[in-house]
Design a protein around this motif. Structure first.
Motif, short mmCIF file in Angstrom:
data_model
loop_
_atom_site.label_atom_id
_atom_site.label_comp_id
_atom_site.label_asym_id
_atom_site.label_seq_id
_atom_site.Cartn_x
_atom_site.Cartn_y
_atom_site.Cartn_z
N HIS A 57 17.44 -36.70 47.49
CA HIS A 57 16.69 -37.58 48.39
C HIS A 57 16.48 -38.95 47.77
CE1 HIS A 57 13.81 -35.08 46.00
NE2 HIS A 57 13.48 -36.30 45.62
N ILE A 58 16.03 -39.90 48.58
CA ILE A 58 15.60 -41.19 48.05
C ILE A 58 14.32 -40.94 47.25
CG2 ILE A 58 14.53 -43.39 48.74
CD1 ILE A 58 16.56 -43.54 50.99
N GLY A 59 14.26 -41.48 46.05
CA GLY A 59 13.11 -41.24 45.17
C GLY A 59 13.56 -40.56 43.89
N ILE A 150 13.84 -33.77 54.26
CA ILE A 150 14.18 -35.19 54.15
C ILE A 150 15.02 -35.58 55.37
CG2 ILE A 150 14.14 -35.18 51.62
CD1 ILE A 150 17.23 -35.04 51.70
N ALA A 155 19.95 -41.08 55.40
CA ALA A 155 19.43 -41.72 54.20
C ALA A 155 18.76 -40.78 53.21
CB ALA A 155 18.45 -42.83 54.60
N GLY A 156 18.21 -39.67 53.67
CA GLY A 156 17.56 -38.74 52.75
C GLY A 156 16.17 -39.18 52.34
N PHE A 157 15.46 -39.89 53.25
CA PHE A 157 14.10 -40.33 52.94
C PHE A 157 13.14 -39.16 53.20
CE2 PHE A 157 10.16 -42.70 53.50
CZ PHE A 157 10.26 -43.61 52.47
N THR A 366 22.15 -34.06 52.89
CA THR A 366 22.53 -35.18 53.78
C THR A 366 24.03 -35.20 54.12
OG1 THR A 366 22.75 -36.62 51.86
CG2 THR A 366 20.64 -36.67 53.01
#
Ligand code: SF4
Ligand code: SF4
Length: 454
Positions: A57-59, A150, A155-157, A366
């Motif tokens: 994920h983003i992060g 996510i 984007a996988g936010f 994703t």
């Protein structure tokens, strides 16, 4: 980035209809969805080994919470984010942990992953329906986070963050993204047909968390069966507290991009660098909404993925439900191998995906598709000088000037490109797709973003 279609006439690229759409730019590449649109989602057998990448994920990436030789059940937590933005990671199967290894990755070459060996002696987990309507907002948010949800449409936010917008930006509208505008991909299409009730129940969960009642589902008009199924499910699930409606969209790429979708459906324009909540909107993909349904209604974490496998280079195209961590090589073996026509493999769609050179890459949360493309599905012509036709400017949905950015990058002046709004570029590929000189405009935009000062 892969561009698979030969540049076409302007009439094909900029067609005109009166359906809901965004006002600026966009293109209409051949849809190429016919190979898989009518194929029901099939569950792929679990392979002997899975490589579960720790950064999905983003992060911050997850830190493993299990050691080598540990035995885990399907759905057990195997990784946690200890600091910063992120969600936990769950075991996709009952397995014995082999350890942390470097796994092949489509964008980063390699990335740390937990290697799991399937263990059929560990008892299976069964999920049953929970009475989620008794849960309060905070409890629902906590469950969304705990289930590792996510934005799996792209984007996988982390979804729990999107579902908790800042209080100074009151939200009044939830948009579900069912556009699926990338060519070839039919995974969301099939989910809208086969899980329409689950998706609208997921929408009701989100409406409850956000404390609003207006949910609008945007679907491109090339999926009339999905529009009909979702309209029926939405009507059945709607009430005074949840008004769910379906909005057919003009078939135009990138209709599924967040800012374009918001403008198409509400007419609101998200300012540069602002979040959708700045205009009172939260957007979730239909597949993410299905995952939220599974997490809240069944208590099932996110560790499976519906994806499309297509192109003339694969023996049997399919829409597959696979475990996160399944290697592309196992998918190829399951589908009968590649065909002699295979010329290029792309992970993701042809407009925004990445060419891959190994089948060892595992599926992540994703991954929406893997395309096995033949020579006549890709464009291998070399690029040449800009002829200043302006097509790239006309095609850009953000109103940018890719040709100017490219000229600056080529002249080693990438650091001066912020004036052209390069940080608003979301790498949709419309500019490169229409360019008659086949200029690698997205790569130029990426380079500019790396070197320009904000
Ligand atoms: S970069 Fe390509 S599309 Fe843009 S003006 Fe030059 S030749 Fe035309
Ligand atoms: S400049 Fe960026 S946003 Fe504009 S068309 Fe090209 S890739 Fe898309």
């Amino acid at each position: 980035m892969c561009f698979v279609f030969l540049t076409q006439t302007r009439e094909l690229l900029f067609d005109m209809t009166s359906l809901l759409t965004f006002p600026k730019g966009g293109v209409h590449p051949p849809e190429a969805k016919e190979r898989t649109a009518s194929l029901a989602i099939e569950t792929m057998p679990v392979p002997d080994e899975l490589e579960v990448i720790l950064g999905q994920h983003i992060g911050a990436p997850c830190t493993p919470t299990v050691a080598a030789k540990a035995e885990v059940r399907e759905g057990d937590i195997i990784g946690e984010v200890t600091k910063g933005l992120g969600v936990p990671l769950h075991a996709p199967v009952a397995a014995t942990v082999k350890g942390v290894f470097q796994s092949a990755h489509p964008m980063r070459v390699s990335a740390p992953a937990l290697l799991l060996v399937t263990n059929s002696e560990i008892p299976a987990v069964r999920y049953s329906r929970l009475d989620w309507e008794l849960c309060g907002r905070d409890e629902l948010l906590k469950k969304v986070h705990g289930a590792g949800i996510i934005g799996i449409g792209g984007a996988g936010f982390p979804s729990h963050v999107k579902l908790n917008p800042p209080p100074d930006n009151p939200v009044d509208t939830l948009i579900l993204n069912g556009a699926e505008c990338e060519p070839y991909i039919t995974a969301d299409h099939r989910q809208m047909l086969e899980f329409s009730q689950e998706i609208v129940e997921g929408a009701r969960v989100i409406l409850k968390i956000l404390g609003i009642k207006d949910c609008r589902i945007g679907i491109e008009n090339n999926k009339p069966d999905a529009i009909a199924a979702m309209t029926k499910a939405a009507a059945a699930a709607s009430s005074a507290s949840a008004q769910i409606t379906v909005h057919p969209l003009k078939v135009k790429y990138p209709q599924g991009s967040e800012k374009q979708l918001i403008q198409s459906i509400t007419g609101r324009k998200v300012p540069a660098f602002a979040l959708p909540s700045a205009v009172g909107v939260v957007v979730h993909n239909v597949s993410t909404t299905k995952a939220i349904h599974d997490a809240i209604v069944l208590g099932k974490p996110l560790y499976e993925k519906v994806m499309t496998v297509s192109g003339k280079g694969i023996s049997r195209p399919a829409n597959l439900l696979v475990k996160v961590g399944t290697r592309v090589s196992d998918i190829v073996a399951y589908l009968g191998g590649v065909t002699p026509a295979l010329a290029k493999i792309v992970m993701g769609g042809p407009m925004m995906g990445f060419a891959i050179s190994t089948l060892d890459i595992p599926v992540t949360k994703t991954t929406s598709s893997v395309l096995f493309l033949a020579e006549d599905e890709i464009d291998t012509r070399p690029h040449s000088q800009c002829i200043r036709c302006g097509w790239c400017v006309e095609a850009c949905p953000m109103g940018l000037e890719p040709k100017e950015v490219a000229i600056h990058v080529e002249a080693d002046r990438a650091q001066d490109t912020a004036q052209f709004g390069v940080f608003e570029c979301f790498e949709c590929g419309c500019c490169a797709y229409v360019c008659p000189a086949k200029r690698p405009l997205v790569q130029f935009m990426r380079l500019a973003k790396m070197k320009a000062k904000r």
